[in-house]
Write a protein that holds these residues in place. Structure first.
Motif, PDB file in Angstrom:
ATOM      1  N   UNK A   5      -3.094  16.580 -30.097  1.00 38.54           N
ATOM      2  CA  UNK A   5      -2.105  15.650 -28.924  1.00 38.54           C
ATOM      3  C   UNK A   5      -2.523  14.023 -29.861  1.00 38.54           C
ATOM      4  N   UNK A   6      -3.618  14.203 -30.162  1.00 34.95           N
ATOM      5  CA  UNK A   6      -5.059  12.523 -30.389  1.00 34.95           C
ATOM      6  C   UNK A   6      -4.082  12.402 -30.963  1.00 34.95           C
ATOM      7  N   UNK A   7      -4.220  12.498 -32.459  1.00 29.88           N
ATOM      8  CA  UNK A   7      -3.303  12.267 -33.453  1.00 29.88           C
ATOM      9  C   UNK A   7      -1.883  11.233 -33.171  1.00 29.88           C
ATOM     10  N   UNK A   8      -1.288  12.438 -32.430  1.00 29.45           N
ATOM     11  CA  UNK A   8       0.695  11.861 -32.034  1.00 29.45           C
ATOM     12  C   UNK A   8      -0.105  11.244 -30.885  1.00 29.45           C
ATOM     13  N   UNK A   9      -0.684  10.815 -30.181  1.00 28.70           N
ATOM     14  CA  UNK A   9      -0.952   9.644 -29.483  1.00 28.70           C
ATOM     15  C   UNK A   9      -1.581   8.450 -29.870  1.00 28.70           C
ATOM     16  N   UNK A  10      -1.586   8.613 -31.218  1.00 25.94           N
ATOM     17  CA  UNK A  10      -1.847   6.972 -32.126  1.00 25.94           C
ATOM     18  C   UNK A  10      -3.192   6.968 -32.607  1.00 25.94           C
ATOM     19  N   UNK A  11      -4.561   7.920 -32.348  1.00 28.14           N
ATOM     20  CA  UNK A  11      -5.763   7.789 -32.264  1.00 28.14           C
ATOM     21  C   UNK A  11      -6.441   6.780 -33.902  1.00 28.14           C
ATOM     22  N   UNK A  33      -4.541   5.136 -34.990  1.00 25.90           N
ATOM     23  CA  UNK A  33      -3.726   4.069 -35.026  1.00 25.90           C
ATOM     24  C   UNK A  33      -4.329   2.578 -34.063  1.00 25.90           C
ATOM     25  N   UNK A  34      -5.038   2.862 -32.936  1.00 26.19           N
ATOM     26  CA  UNK A  34      -5.263   2.422 -31.655  1.00 26.19           C
ATOM     27  C   UNK A  34      -6.875   2.488 -31.914  1.00 26.19           C
ATOM     28  N   UNK A  35      -7.471   2.739 -32.827  1.00 24.29           N
ATOM     29  CA  UNK A  35      -8.563   3.059 -33.129  1.00 24.29           C
ATOM     30  C   UNK A  35      -9.175   3.439 -34.703  1.00 24.29           C
ATOM     31  N   UNK A  36      -9.025   2.280 -35.079  1.00 23.82           N
ATOM     32  CA  UNK A  36      -9.193   2.667 -36.820  1.00 23.82           C
ATOM     33  C   UNK A  36     -10.574   3.118 -37.569  1.00 23.82           C
ATOM     34  N   UNK A  37     -10.362   4.077 -38.157  1.00 22.93           N
ATOM     35  CA  UNK A  37     -11.869   4.533 -38.895  1.00 22.93           C
ATOM     36  C   UNK A  37     -11.329   4.589 -39.995  1.00 22.93           C
ATOM     37  N   UNK A  38     -12.646   4.341 -40.883  1.00 20.71           N
ATOM     38  CA  UNK A  38     -13.003   4.247 -42.254  1.00 20.71           C
ATOM     39  C   UNK A  38     -13.282   5.430 -42.625  1.00 20.71           C
ATOM     40  N   UNK A  39     -14.210   6.892 -41.419  1.00 18.42           N
ATOM     41  CA  UNK A  39     -14.287   8.638 -41.850  1.00 18.42           C
ATOM     42  C   UNK A  39     -14.649   8.504 -40.322  1.00 18.42           C
ATOM     43  N   UNK A  79     -17.610   1.299 -33.370  1.00 15.83           N
ATOM     44  CA  UNK A  79     -18.292   2.791 -33.389  1.00 15.83           C
ATOM     45  C   UNK A  79     -17.195   3.595 -32.594  1.00 15.83           C
ATOM     46  N   UNK A  80     -16.239   4.178 -32.778  1.00 10.53           N
ATOM     47  CA  UNK A  80     -15.315   4.704 -31.620  1.00 10.53           C
ATOM     48  C   UNK A  80     -15.868   6.423 -31.489  1.00 10.53           C
ATOM     49  N   UNK A  81     -15.449   6.854 -30.535  1.00 13.11           N
ATOM     50  CA  UNK A  81     -16.838   7.870 -30.046  1.00 13.11           C
ATOM     51  C   UNK A  81     -15.344   8.949 -29.476  1.00 13.11           C
ATOM     52  N   UNK A  99      -6.062   9.537 -23.783  1.00 12.51           N
ATOM     53  CA  UNK A  99      -5.883   9.814 -24.943  1.00 12.51           C
ATOM     54  C   UNK A  99      -5.184  11.210 -25.438  1.00 12.51           C
ATOM     55  N   UNK A 100      -4.150  11.743 -25.748  1.00  8.91           N
ATOM     56  CA  UNK A 100      -3.371  12.658 -26.111  1.00  8.91           C
ATOM     57  C   UNK A 100      -3.990  14.062 -24.865  1.00  8.91           C
ATOM     58  N   UNK A 101      -3.674  13.085 -23.471  1.00 12.88           N
ATOM     59  CA  UNK A 101      -3.779  14.306 -22.631  1.00 12.88           C
ATOM     60  C   UNK A 101      -5.224  13.659 -21.720  1.00 12.88           C
TER      61      UNK A 101
END
Length: 389
Positions: free
Chosen positions: A148-154, A156-162, A130-132, A56-58
């Motif tokens: 890079x991770x945000x641009x790779x859809x972090x 959207x692919x792993x939604x989180x509230x915080x 839980x997303x680690x 993810x993002x590299x």
């Protein structure tokens, strides 16, 4: 009454955590080269039952664990990369890679999140997702792993509230946590100022426009930007880091150049300082009959902790630690790419004491304090359990 993770729950895991940290310390990898570190992390998570996504993002790794029927989701981030510094600690577990070391403690950050990951996989004392997030390239400047991770859809692919993260803090006692709502760490921008004069023979300066004289006047004028243009209740830093001009003692060159580091904590002050630098460069150059060009390179934005998540994390820390070990953090003029996550999601960035005698970050003698490993692991476990209740 529900029991949440405590420091005692990690006492038996301390030797394992130290072993993992020393392994990572001995095998550091630079930004965007964290292939083996990422594989190590992914294999651990998969063995513990996480749904793991690599690349993810590299070299980023995301481990997802779901429990119960809760619909809340949480992300916790650790960084994995090392620095191009030759280690000088003399430790038996010192870096095996010439000229590369974990001089910022990312080996410890990764280990603490792995410790929490193993515990949470065993207990599953939470309800939700839980997303680690194990991030590469935190040290890569403007092209960092967070971007890079945000641009790779972090998200959207792993939604989180915080989202939550932490960094060790040399100078603060081990086992303490430092908290601050709102701006915590600075935006990091830079400027390059190039002065164009008129070259000639050093013995005939009256026939020239000396760019070194002009650039010197700009350097001096820049020292007044913070003291005379920024509100005295605000904080900012303007530092001239390099100055280059001339080729020989008997030559007045055509141009000279300086580079400037800019640290700010609010958008208003950030914009103000950029405007003042532009004005100073142009007017000082015009005074001497020269011209100046200014280019800005925007780095990370400031780390701004959201109120609700900071209050929550502080509450959890006060449950986990004696109250006197939860301290208020001063403003930190350094920057951190965790800021990019906080621009998208509410969250909090925690500072964890690395010892009062700790060498500073990015120092050849720096070493992460193993005494903080169980504290950080317990913090992440309890954050997850409490948030996903």
């Amino acid at each position: 009454m529900t029991q949440f993770a405590s420091l005692n729950d990690f006492a038996d895991a301390e030797d394992m955590l130290v072993s993992i940290r020393h392994h990572l310390h001995q095998n550091p990898e630079l930004s965007n080269e964290e292939e083996k570190t990422a594989a190590f992390v992914a294999e651990k998570l998969e063995a513990w039952g996480y749904d793991v996504t690599r690349g993810v993002g590299g070299h980023g790794v995301v481990g997802v664990l779901r429990a119960g029927q809760g619909n809340r989701s949480l992300a916790i981030r650790a960084d994995m990369d090392a620095l191009p510094i030759a280690e000088d600690t003399g430790k038996p577990y010192a870096s095996h890679v010439r000229g590369v070391m974990h001089a910022c403690g990312h080996d410890g950050h990764t280990t603490m999140l792995l410790g929490a990951a193993q515990y949470l996989a065993k207990t599953r004392n939470f309800s939700g997702t839980l997303n680690l997030v194990f991030q590469p390239a935190e040290e890569a400047g403007g092209h960092s792993g967070a971007c890079a991770m945000i641009a790779d859809g972090l998200f959207e692919r792993f939604p989180c509230d915080a989202i939550f993260g932490l960094h060790n803090h040399p100078g603060a006692p081990a086992g303490t946590a430092l908290m601050r709502e709102g701006p915590l760490m600075a935006a990091a921008d830079s400027a390059t100022i190039t002065v164009h004069g008129k070259g000639g023979h050093a013995s005939r300066p009256h026939l020239c426009i000396d760019p070194i004289v002009v650039i010197s006047s700009i350097v001096l004028a820049l020292q007044t930007v913070v003291s005379r243009s920024v509100d005295s209740t605000q904080t900012a830093v303007v530092t001239v880091g390099t100055i280059n001009g001339g080729t020989a003692t008997n030559v007045i060159g055509e141009s000279a150049e300086i580079s400037v580091s800019i640290r700010t904590f609010t958008p208003q002050v950030r914009d103000l300082i950029k405007a003042r630098i532009e004005t100073i460069a142009q007017t000082q150059a015009a005074t001497w009959g020269a011209t100046a060009s200014v280019t800005f390179d925007s780095g990370h934005p400031p780390v701004v902790n959201s109120a609700e998540e900071t209050a929550f994390a502080t509450e959890v820390l006060r449950e986990l630690l004696p109250e006197e070990r939860v301290l208020e953090c001063p403003l930190i003029p350094g920057s951190e790419d965790f800021a990019h996550y906080l621009a998208h999601k509410p969250g909090c960035f925690v500072r964890l004491g690395n010892g009062e005698e700790s060498a500073g970050l990015h120092n050849p003698k720096y070493d992460f304090n193993d005494g903080s490993l169980t504290t950080g692991a317990a913090l992440w476990a309890r954050i997850a359990e409490r948030y996903l209740t």
